[in-house]
Scaffold this motif. Structure first.
Motif, PDB file in Angstrom:
ATOM      1  N   GLN A 211       0.870  -1.393   0.051  1.00 24.62           N
ATOM      2  CA  GLN A 211       0.107   0.164   0.100  1.00 24.62           C
ATOM      3  C   GLN A 211       1.055   1.343   0.106  1.00 24.62           C
ATOM      4  OE1 GLN A 211      -3.065  -0.310   2.663  1.00 24.62           O
ATOM      5  NE2 GLN A 211      -3.622   2.153   2.666  1.00 24.62           N
ATOM      6  N   ASN A 240      -5.964  -0.880  -1.926  1.00 25.62           N
ATOM      7  CA  ASN A 240      -6.354   0.138  -1.023  1.00 25.62           C
ATOM      8  C   ASN A 240      -6.009   1.408  -1.606  1.00 25.62           C
ATOM      9  OD1 ASN A 240      -7.548  -1.331   0.923  1.00 25.62           O
ATOM     10  ND2 ASN A 240      -5.931  -1.977   2.328  1.00 25.62           N
ATOM     11  N   GLN A 244      -8.424   4.956  -2.026  1.00 26.66           N
ATOM     12  CA  GLN A 244      -8.353   5.965  -1.398  1.00 26.66           C
ATOM     13  C   GLN A 244      -7.942   7.123  -2.183  1.00 26.66           C
ATOM     14  OE1 GLN A 244      -5.158   6.006   1.734  1.00 26.66           O
ATOM     15  NE2 GLN A 244      -6.287   4.413   2.949  1.00 26.66           N
ATOM     16  N   GLU A 245      -7.306   6.829  -3.579  1.00 26.43           N
ATOM     17  CA  GLU A 245      -7.207   8.008  -4.507  1.00 26.43           C
ATOM     18  C   GLU A 245      -8.398   8.136  -5.417  1.00 26.43           C
ATOM     19  OE1 GLU A 245      -4.774  10.473  -3.951  1.00 26.43           O
ATOM     20  OE2 GLU A 245      -4.084   9.320  -2.404  1.00 26.43           O
TER      21      GLU A 245
ATOM     22  N   ARG B 192     -10.113  11.691   6.429  1.00 25.88           N
ATOM     23  CA  ARG B 192      -9.105  12.794   6.440  1.00 25.88           C
ATOM     24  C   ARG B 192      -9.824  14.153   6.469  1.00 25.88           C
ATOM     25  NH1 ARG B 192      -6.401  11.706   0.431  1.00 25.88           N
ATOM     26  NH2 ARG B 192      -5.339   9.428   1.155  1.00 25.88           N
ATOM     27  N   ASN B 265      -6.087   1.886   8.272  1.00 24.33           N
ATOM     28  CA  ASN B 265      -5.237   2.182   6.940  1.00 24.33           C
ATOM     29  C   ASN B 265      -5.257   1.183   5.802  1.00 24.33           C
ATOM     30  OD1 ASN B 265      -3.601   3.812   5.168  1.00 24.33           O
ATOM     31  ND2 ASN B 265      -1.758   2.821   6.093  1.00 24.33           N
ATOM     32  N   ILE B 266      -4.704  -0.115   6.396  1.00 23.02           N
ATOM     33  CA  ILE B 266      -4.633  -1.072   5.362  1.00 23.02           C
ATOM     34  C   ILE B 266      -5.874  -2.088   5.345  1.00 23.02           C
ATOM     35  CG2 ILE B 266      -2.313  -1.111   5.634  1.00 23.02           C
ATOM     36  CD1 ILE B 266      -2.566  -4.091   6.947  1.00 23.02           C
ATOM     37  N   ARG B 267      -6.862  -1.678   5.951  1.00 19.59           N
ATOM     38  CA  ARG B 267      -8.182  -2.341   6.107  1.00 19.59           C
ATOM     39  C   ARG B 267      -8.202  -3.618   6.215  1.00 19.59           C
ATOM     40  NH1 ARG B 267     -12.073   0.836   3.494  1.00 19.59           N
ATOM     41  NH2 ARG B 267     -11.242   2.957   3.517  1.00 19.59           N
TER      42      ARG B 267
END
Lengths: 328, 381
Positions: A211, A240, A244-245, B192, B265-267
């Motif tokens: 990631q 992931n 997110q982007e 965020r 974050n990495i789920r």
């Protein structure tokens, strides 16, 4: 430093496992001396890393199959450290077990210790990786990584419509399979001139590193079209980062291994394809050979080396994939 | 001399020495800042995307995970200790959280309990603090070496993580289910606010709190004093055992928070999450100018140190340096930073020595002159 810590962790994990294994076998010995029928006896299962879903499936299969055949088992793990493997193998030899199922740590490094077991009259069956010598082990059953990488890359190239830019996430450089898979991808993808590899990063088979590296690669190549990864964990990390982007819809991702999270990602359309390593099938075969040799002294195999083809997993069959085997 | 005056005196000397330390640390921090500036200028010149908002967001997130751990690590390093177990604690808290999302079988009943998300988060961080407490008590009460205790805990924590996960990753369960009342984990801990990753907000909060703790409270004064001279601090009434225990609880808490943030974050909660985090954190603290021998180091320096590592590793990827060389360069920068630090200190020490020698000579000459004049006076009488 890194290697030492890893292997020592594995050593400690292995010790714990060996201890529980011993407890289990004692019980089995005390309880069922006459129950076994044709099988019976003890098999040592020596594998790589029980915390990884892939090897966890290997261990589960080996234990289940052996116990069904009437054997008691003890399981330990060497964490790809040849020294640790030697220690574990010697313990098994000293225990005078009836057979050893080994996932070897290194092709050259493992020859001597397999020889030692064979000299002691203990049959050894190898699974998942080969050793650089024939005539020692009863079986060497591996999944065909090169073939797997080829079918995976073909399917992914098709999803890419044979054009666009892509990046590659590589596995641990010390692991032979990282290079084999990368070469397999390269062999296919270099045939398509409109597919251009713009970057590659090492992510050590790890989801979080995958990631992180993908996020950084995305900063450099915001308009990337595809990602090929050496295993599923890195591919899932890349997914992931892309999600997110908000870039996931435009990017095709290829994984390898066929673990449950990847199966789900393929089913949901997040991952273009992955490749199933038939580890449960291979482990079952290796155990069957071992059983036959223990009972009859003869191996059923003409050639000890067996390369099982990997199976392409796409949206069509992803929902049948669970625990590293395809339900028919 | 009563103990209060002794403590006051110690506090006086402490303030005095802290003043000279801060002078030194300004120089050291300036060095880290210069390094950071050089890194940014080089990579920005080589690639236009380096300073793009999206990349800065990426850097901020990656730096935050390391910086939060490093701030905890700073606490123990100020005390001349070390905590090698933080990486395993990250994995362990992640595994605990994952298991709580999966549901807990209540003993003696058929029921499965699903705690609410905030309960899961609090329990997980508490587990991190518990690991720290065990470390701290072993180190302070039994006087065991921090290196050994936390090395052992590194294995124990990683092993427990593997036990809890049993060879699987916990992924889907983290999403939670509406009916079970445990949803919202990703929505909060991978969010965020104002475009800045939540991990960065946590880093800022931890930095502010720790900085106040170090500069505005007795605890901070005690910590610096035990780090520079534990025996002297103890004699002047500093509760060194309590201070020691608490700092390991703080590092455990930091590791726990990162465990939660990282699985969001990495789920997924994976068995090798957090491996080698302890080494990255130590690198950040050291680049930030702290001394492994204790008593010297600041929150600001540590944050800068973490940013140096983050900007460097990101930049190496962005300009496309070969992955093998990236590792070599990162290591070289760490060594360089510490070497410059050491040279700077040797130079400072020599200057101080020279000053001290000159001062001693001046004093003794003065005394001689005084004796001479006294002698003359005596003779004159």
């Amino acid at each position: 430093m890194r290697r030492t810590i890893l292997s020592t962790t594995a050593a400690i994990a292995a010790t714990g496992l060996a201890l529980t294994g011993c407890g289990g076998s004692e019980e089995a010995d005390a309880g069922g001396e006459g129950g076994g029928g044709e099988g019976g006896g003890e098999i040592s299962i020596i594998t790589v890393d029980p915390s990884n879903p892939y090897w966890s499936a290997e261990i589960d299969t080996a234990e289940t199959v052996a116990e069904e055949m009437g054997y008691s088992t003890d399981t330990s793990a060497h964490g790809n450290d040849p020294d640790e493997q030697t220690r574990l193998m010697e313990t098994a030899i000293n225990n005078d077990v009836d057979g050893i199922l080994l996932d070897p740590a290194g092709a050259d490094e493992s020859v001597a210790i397999v020889q030692k077991a064979v000299d002691a009259g203990i049959p050894v069956s190898l699974v998942n990786a080969e050793i650089a010598e024939t005539g020692l082990a009863e079986a060497q059953i591996v999944s065909n990584n090169a073939q797997g990488a080829t079918v995976g890359a073909e399917a992914w190239a098709e999803a890419m419509e044979y054009e666009g830019t892509y990046v590659e996430l590589l596995g641990k450089p010390s692991d032979n399979n990282a290079q084999v898979r990368s070469d397999g991808y390269e062999g296919v993808l270099s045939q398509y001139p409109d597919l251009e590899k713009v970057g590659e990063e090492i992510a050590n088979w790890d989801r979080q590193e995958g990631q992180e590296k993908m996020e950084q690669l995305l900063s450099r190549y915001p308009d990337i079209d595809g990602v090929v990864a050496g295993n599923d964990e890195m591919a899932l990390g890349a997914i992931n980062a892309l999600e997110q982007e908000g870039a996931l819809d435009d990017v095709e991702v290829l994984g390898f291994d066929g673990n449950d999270d990847a199966a789900q990602a393929v089913a949901e359309g997040d991952m273009a394809a992955t490749v199933l390593q038939p580890i449960t099938e291979g482990t079952t075969q290796a155990m069957e050979v071992l059983d036959e040799v223990i009972r009859t002294g003869e191996s059923p195999l003409e050639d000890e080396k067996v390369a099982l083809d990997c199976v392409l997993i796409t949206e069509e069959n992803a929902d049948q994939l669970q625990g590293f085997s395809l339900e028919q | 001399m009563s103990s209060t005056t002794a403590q006051q005196a110690a506090a006086e000397t402490q303030r005095g020495s802290r003043f000279s330390f801060s002078l030194g640390s300004v120089l050291v921090e300036a060095r880290a800042l210069v390094a950071l500036a050089i890194i940014i200028v080089i990579f920005a010149a080589l690639n236009d995307n380096y300073l793009a908002v999206s990349n800065l967001t990426t850097i901020a997130k990656d730096v935050s995970f390391n910086a939060i751990i490093a701030l905890g690590m700073l606490m123990v390093i100020l005390n001349a200790g070390i905590d090698l177990s933080v990486g395993s604690t990250v994995g362990l808290t992640g595994a605990v959280a994952g298991n709580l999302f999966r549901g807990v079988d209540l003993p003696l009943t058929e029921a499965v309990m699903f705690p609410a998300t905030w309960v899961i988060v609090l329990i997980s961080i508490a587990v991190g603090m518990l690991v720290g407490l065990v470390n701290g008590l072993l180190i302070s009460r039994l006087n065991l070496a921090p290196f050994i205790v936390t090395l052992g805990m590194l294995y124990v924590g990683r092993g427990l993580t593997q036990v809890l996960l049993g060879g699987t990753n916990i992924t889907n369960e983290l999403r939670g289910q509406e009916g079970l009342g445990n949803t919202g984990f990703f929505e909060i801990f991978a969010s965020r606010p104002l475009g800045v990753p939540i991990a960065a907000w946590v880093m800022i909060a931890v930095a502010v709190v720790f900085s106040l703790l170090l500069t505005r409270t007795p605890f901070g004064r005690w910590l610096y004093s035990t780090g520079s001279n534990e025996r002297a601090a103890e004699l002047s009434g500093v509760p060194i055992k309590r201070v020691k225990t608490r700092i390991y609880v703080l590092t455990g808490m930091c590791a726990g928070m990162v465990g939660i943030l990282q699985i969001a974050n990495i789920r997924s909660s994976t068995a090798d999450l957090g491996e080698f985090y302890e080494l990255n954190a130590i690198a950040a603290v050291v680049i930030g100018g702290a001394a492994l021998s204790g008593g010297r180091g600041t929150v600001r320096g540590t944050i800068i140190g973490a940013f140096v590592i983050g900007f460097l590793s990101n930049g190496l990827v962005i300009v496309g340096v070969s992955p093998f060389w990236q590792t070599v360069i990162t290591g070289a920068v760490i060594i360089l930073a510490v070497a410059v630090d050491q040279i700077q200190q040797i130079v400072q020490r020599r200057r101080a020595q020279a000053r001290a020698v000159a001062e001693a000579r001046r004093v003794s000459e003065q005394a001689e002159r005084d004796r001479d004049s006294e002698g003359k006076e005596a003779a004159g009488v």
